[in-house]
Write an enzyme that holds these catalytic residues in place. Structure first.
Site, short mmCIF file in Angstrom:
data_model
loop_
_atom_site.label_atom_id
_atom_site.label_comp_id
_atom_site.label_asym_id
_atom_site.label_seq_id
_atom_site.Cartn_x
_atom_site.Cartn_y
_atom_site.Cartn_z
N ALA A 278 0.85 -1.19 0.00
CA ALA A 278 0.00 0.00 0.00
C ALA A 278 0.89 1.25 0.00
CB ALA A 278 -0.88 -0.01 1.24
N GLN B 47 1.17 3.47 2.15
CA GLN B 47 1.79 3.64 3.47
C GLN B 47 2.37 2.32 3.98
OE1 GLN B 47 2.70 6.17 5.28
NE2 GLN B 47 1.95 7.63 3.77
N SER B 48 2.91 1.51 3.08
CA SER B 48 3.45 0.21 3.46
C SER B 48 4.73 0.34 4.29
CB SER B 48 3.75 -0.58 2.18
OG SER B 48 4.57 -1.70 2.48
N ASN B 49 4.71 -0.29 5.46
CA ASN B 49 5.92 -0.35 6.29
C ASN B 49 6.93 -1.30 5.67
OD1 ASN B 49 4.81 1.20 8.59
ND2 ASN B 49 3.39 -0.53 8.67
N CYS C 224 7.38 -1.84 2.45
CA CYS C 224 8.09 -1.17 1.35
C CYS C 224 9.14 -0.20 1.88
CB CYS C 224 7.09 -0.45 0.44
SG CYS C 224 6.12 -1.62 -0.55
#
Ligand SMILES: *Cc1c(COP(=O)(O)O)cnc(C)c1O
Length: 327
Positions: A72, A74-76, A78
């Site tokens: 997403a 706001q992916s942690n 990534c």
């Protein structure tokens, strides 16, 4: 003999483990403890650091030069992948769900700072566009390495088997009854199931499901079971895993992934104001809120000793500021 694959050093381990005395008193409930994987040390921390130590060791062994993953906006996962790739001198391509937002903040801001190349993928936040992208990179003569959505394959999952070992060396688990954590792409859950079997079989490993299940997808408990079984087999752990080992609480998925409700808001405030510790709005607040609810309902008994495994994610707080503050 178990064959654990090689591992890089990307974070600082063991992560801290400590009690939550104020909160335990306030709730008049079980004795609560916390494992601080929000403090893994890589790029503001989180559970993906553990997985990446194994996944990127594999990428290096295979001579890959571009890391490709998805998530997403706001992916942690990534954000930690982008940081790890930067540290290792590898190019990082992130296939993110949605479209480029007007305001860049939270994890997305950090992805940019780590020099990741961002590809916006609309509705495809779980890596649906990865195969075609990998093919395009190969045609350009690159050697891409695919880190699956959430870092969840058997190589990622083994990191939570070793994490459980780390915990068992840090604290005598004899009188502990359960470990509770946010479960979303499956490798944290699968690895902890295997770790518990090996190092503390009396401890119940309970994942709190974060995503609402869609009828089109494989049931998530199957995903976790299959991953645990595959990891057990590939790494020759010699454990016997059954479907009953997958304990998944799916009562707290609320209005779906990334939608902050009362449960999440009050969990964030409760832990912040009792212990000075931050939860993230998407994963840990939902899981922690679920745990508090189970304590209030008496599903977790007063005499228990419970560990909340904090999986990180606080950088996303800033991008959810409005949702968290609204009453
Ligand atoms: C990815 C993530 C999880 C879920 O871990 P999985 O191994 O994907 O189930 C939980 N909490 C945070 C903060 C995460 O970023």
């Amino acid at each position: 003999m178990a064959s654990i694959p090689s591992r890089l050093h990307l974070g600082f381990f063991p992560t801290a483990f400590h009690e939550l005395p104020q909160l335990s008193t306030q709730l008049n409930g079980p004795q609560l403890f916390i494992k601080r994987d929000d403090l893994t040390g890589l790029a503001l921390g989180g559970n993906k650091t553990r997985k990446l130590e194994f996944l990127l060791a594999d990428a290096q062994e295979k001579g890959c030069d571009v890391i490709v993953t998805a998530g997403a906006a706001q992916s942690n996962h990534c954000r930690q992948t982008a940081a790890a790739a930067a540290k290792l001198g590898l190019t990082c391509h992130l296939m993110l769900g949605g479209a480029a937002p007007d305001r860049v903040n939270g994890n997305l801001l950090l992805d940019e700072l780590f020099g990741a190349h961002i590809i916006w993928c609309g509705d495809n936040r779980k890596g649906e566009n990865i195969p075609s992208h990998i093919e395009a990179l190969q045609q350009q003569g690159k050697k891409p390495y695919l880190v699956p959505y959430g870092g969840s394959n058997h190589i990622g999952a083994i990191s939570f088997y070793t994490a459980f070992e780390e915990l068992s060396q840090q604290v005598d688990l004899k009188n502990f009854t359960r470990i509770i954590f946010a479960s979303s792409s499956g490798a944290t859950h699968a690895g902890l199931i295997l770790g518990a079997k090996q190092f503390a079989p009396h401890v119940e490993v309970m994942g709190i499901k974060i995503d609402k299940e869609s009828a089109a997808e494989q049931p998530f408990s199957d995903v976790v079971y299959t991953l645990a079984e595959q990891t057990n087999r590939e790494m020759a752990l010699g454990l016997s895993v059954s479907r009953k080992d997958v304990i998944l609480n799916n009562r707290f998925t609320g209005s779906g992934y990334g939608v902050v409700g009362e449960l999440e808001k009050s969990a964030i405030q409760l832990l912040a104001q009792s212990e000075g510790i931050l939860l993230d709005p998407v994963y840990t607040a939902r899981a922690f809120g679920g745990m508090i609810e189970m304590i209030r309902q008496g599903e977790i008994a007063t005499g228990e000793k419970v560990i909340f495994w904090h999986t990180g994610g606080a950088p996303a707080l800033f991008s959810y500021a409005e949702a968290i503050r609204s009453s």
